[in-house]
Design a protein around this motif. Structure first.
Motif, PDB file in Angstrom:
ATOM      1  N   TRP A 173       0.855  -1.189   0.000  1.00 44.76           N
ATOM      2  CA  TRP A 173       0.000   0.000   0.000  1.00 44.76           C
ATOM      3  C   TRP A 173       0.889   1.237   0.000  1.00 44.76           C
ATOM      4  O   TRP A 173       1.929   1.269   0.662  1.00 44.76           O
ATOM      5  N   ALA A 174       0.485   2.247  -0.754  1.00 47.47           N
ATOM      6  CA  ALA A 174       1.240   3.496  -0.831  1.00 47.47           C
ATOM      7  C   ALA A 174       0.299   4.600  -1.312  1.00 47.47           C
ATOM      8  O   ALA A 174      -0.889   4.361  -1.551  1.00 47.47           O
ATOM      9  N   ASP A 213      -4.429   1.998   9.502  1.00 49.81           N
ATOM     10  CA  ASP A 213      -3.165   1.286   9.667  1.00 49.81           C
ATOM     11  C   ASP A 213      -1.966   2.213   9.526  1.00 49.81           C
ATOM     12  O   ASP A 213      -1.073   2.235  10.377  1.00 49.81           O
ATOM     13  N   ILE A 214      -1.934   2.964   8.427  1.00 50.15           N
ATOM     14  CA  ILE A 214      -0.739   3.760   8.151  1.00 50.15           C
ATOM     15  C   ILE A 214      -0.571   4.885   9.161  1.00 50.15           C
ATOM     16  O   ILE A 214       0.547   5.218   9.571  1.00 50.15           O
ATOM     17  N   LEU A 215      -1.684   5.470   9.604  1.00 50.24           N
ATOM     18  CA  LEU A 215      -1.589   6.528  10.618  1.00 50.24           C
ATOM     19  C   LEU A 215      -1.097   5.953  11.943  1.00 50.24           C
ATOM     20  O   LEU A 215      -0.265   6.564  12.624  1.00 50.24           O
ATOM     21  N   THR A 258       5.599   6.478  -0.311  1.00 48.91           N
ATOM     22  CA  THR A 258       5.120   5.927   0.944  1.00 48.91           C
ATOM     23  C   THR A 258       4.570   7.061   1.807  1.00 48.91           C
ATOM     24  O   THR A 258       5.035   8.209   1.728  1.00 48.91           O
ATOM     25  N   PHE A 259       3.541   6.763   2.586  1.00 44.02           N
ATOM     26  CA  PHE A 259       2.907   7.803   3.407  1.00 44.02           C
ATOM     27  C   PHE A 259       3.971   8.486   4.256  1.00 44.02           C
ATOM     28  O   PHE A 259       4.818   7.835   4.860  1.00 44.02           O
ATOM     29  N   ILE A 279       6.688  -4.923   8.120  1.00 42.01           N
ATOM     30  CA  ILE A 279       5.586  -5.064   7.177  1.00 42.01           C
ATOM     31  C   ILE A 279       4.338  -5.518   7.925  1.00 42.01           C
ATOM     32  O   ILE A 279       4.316  -6.619   8.482  1.00 42.01           O
ATOM     33  N   ALA A 280       3.321  -4.668   7.946  1.00 38.44           N
ATOM     34  CA  ALA A 280       2.028  -5.058   8.512  1.00 38.44           C
ATOM     35  C   ALA A 280       1.224  -5.761   7.427  1.00 38.44           C
ATOM     36  O   ALA A 280       1.472  -5.580   6.228  1.00 38.44           O
TER      37      ALA A 280
END
Length: 443
Positions: free
Chosen positions: A171-172, A224-226, A311-312, A395-396
């Motif tokens: 994810w990106a 997830d990313i936050l 990437t975030f 890596i999640a």
């Protein structure tokens, strides 16, 4: 791994069966956390007889959820390569993807195949902790071409490996190069720069961030990313495992930060599919889109070179921006395989370069986990995606794979949709999540 073409296909292939409908939730409720029987028929394992377990055995059984045509064909070719090189025959027990997931508990407690398809992360660790999977650490001792992050995603709570990765997708934040060049946009390095960029995109008449959550799962990626950027990988994993409180200040900060970003997101997200949000990016109506690599399928062939991603960005400099969601598909071994030696030989082959090259040759939409594979056929986008995952420190596996399926579907999906609809009562929302979490994780 081909990309999902529709909501139904995504549900069937990447989302736990419990997400697909309330009728499945009753099947899964409590199963993932307690090891209870699902109350449905066992998957029919096709492992050999007891006599097959001797040193001279030339068979191994493989339970597969690769029921769709392309992955089924790819697996057949991979196992054919193994048979040719080893002389060991592989009996593949293919079961519909949903059915496989719905019955996995009973399957592993019954007479499973020697090797079976599954997912990295929490889903793997759960069965390993329950003693329903075999230790393959010695197989890992013979493997090469995997980053430390892939090994970590294959490791159980006891520090042993129980999983061999095959393919993945990251994810990106995706964007169109031509749009960014036209407006002179620069990739943001931190949250302040992201907010500044979003404000400029609004002035330029764009939706800064394409967004959709009609299907329930896309917003999980944003959470997830936050959480990874604000609280780090270990806190995220522990929260997903029910070990941390949703009412903590750390989680509240995630939602406070998200609430601040919501004005930059495409409005009316709950009435929009991910494909429709992707089309707004494709049509140059949105400036960015946080999603999986499969977003590229919404672009025409002549537009593929115009897609790029980053990437975030970093939120906390002490945590950085190296962790990401990149769900990994692969293989595990039964706790007591009929042919343990052959099972480990098969896993070693699956984790090797020859198998990875077979996957690449026959499924061009796949990113393979082994870095030793011949990726010369990758597009520029896929090469960059592979490099991104290769450089990740952790890596999640995506929220619905990193926690219990029933918790993800019955609690998190409606909670995130409620937040998107009304982001003002964060404390009340988190109290509700925590109360439901305690009930589910202690059942």
């Amino acid at each position: 791994m081909s990309r999902p073409q529709s909501q139904a296909e995504y549900l069937a292939r990447f989302v736990p069966p419990s997400v697909a409908g309330l009728n499945r939730r009753s099947l899964l409720a409590g199963a993932a956390g307690t090891g209870a029987l699902l109350g449905t028929g066992l998957l029919a394992g096709c492992g050999g007889s007891e006599s097959d377990s001797g040193a001279g055995s030339k068979t191994v059984s493989l339970g597969s959820n690769a029921s769709d045509p392309t992955p089924k064909d790819v697996l057949a070719k991979v196992t054919a390569g193994f048979q040719s090189s080893s002389g060991i025959q592989v009996a593949i027990n293919t079961v519909d993807h949903n059915t496989f997931q719905e019955n996995i508990n009973n399957y592993l407690q019954g007479k499973p195949d020697d090797v079976f398809t599954w997912f990295a992360g929490y889903r793997m660790r759960f069965f390993a902790a329950k003693g329903l999977a075999g230790d393959v650490s010695d197989v890992w001792g013979k493997l090469s071409g995997f980053s430390d992050a892939f090994k970590k995603a294959s490791t159980g709570d006891d520090g042993k490996q129980y999983f061999v990765p095959a393919s993945y997708y990251p994810w990106a934040v995706f964007y169109r190069k031509s749009v960014w060049q036209q407006h002179g946009y620069q990739v943001p390095k931190n949250l302040d720069e992201l907010n500044t960029l979003g404000a400029q995109m609004k002035k330029d008449g764009l939706n800064p961030i394409a967004f959709a959550d009609k299907d329930g799962w896309p917003a999980m990626g944003t959470f997830d990313i936050l959480n990874l950027r604000i609280n780090g990988y270990q806190f995220h994993v522990d929260l997903m495992a029910g070990k941390e409180a949703w009412t903590s200040d750390k989680v509240k900060k995630v939602f406070d930060t998200w609430a601040g970003l919501l004005p930059l997101h495409q409005p009316d997200a709950l009435g929009r599919t991910w494909q429709e949000a992707a089309q707004s990016l494709q049509q140059k109506k949105s400036g960015m889109y946080l999603l999986g690599l499969f977003v590229a399928q919404q672009f025409n062939d002549n537009e593929q070179d115009d897609i790029d991603f980053f990437t975030f960005p970093e939120i906390d400099s002490t945590i950085g921006a190296k962790a990401l969601d990149a769900p990994i598909d692969g293989y595990m071994m039964a706790r007591k395989p009929k042919s343990e030696a052959n099972a480990k030989k098969l896993l070693e082959y699956i984790g090797g370069v020859d198998a990875a090259n077979t996957i690449l040759k026959n499924d061009p939409g796949t990113l393979v986990a082994n870095t030793g594979a011949d990726t010369s056929g990758y597009t520029a986008l896929k090469k960059k995606a592979a490099e991104l995952v290769g450089s990740a420190t952790e890596i999640a596996q995506f929220l619905d794979r990193d926690t219990r399926p029933d918790f993800a579907s019955t609690v998190i999906i409606p909670a995130l949709q409620q937040f998107i609809k009304n982001p003002k009562d964060i404390s009340g929302l988190l109290t509700s999540i925590e109360n439901q979490k305690k009930s589910i994780f202690t059942s």
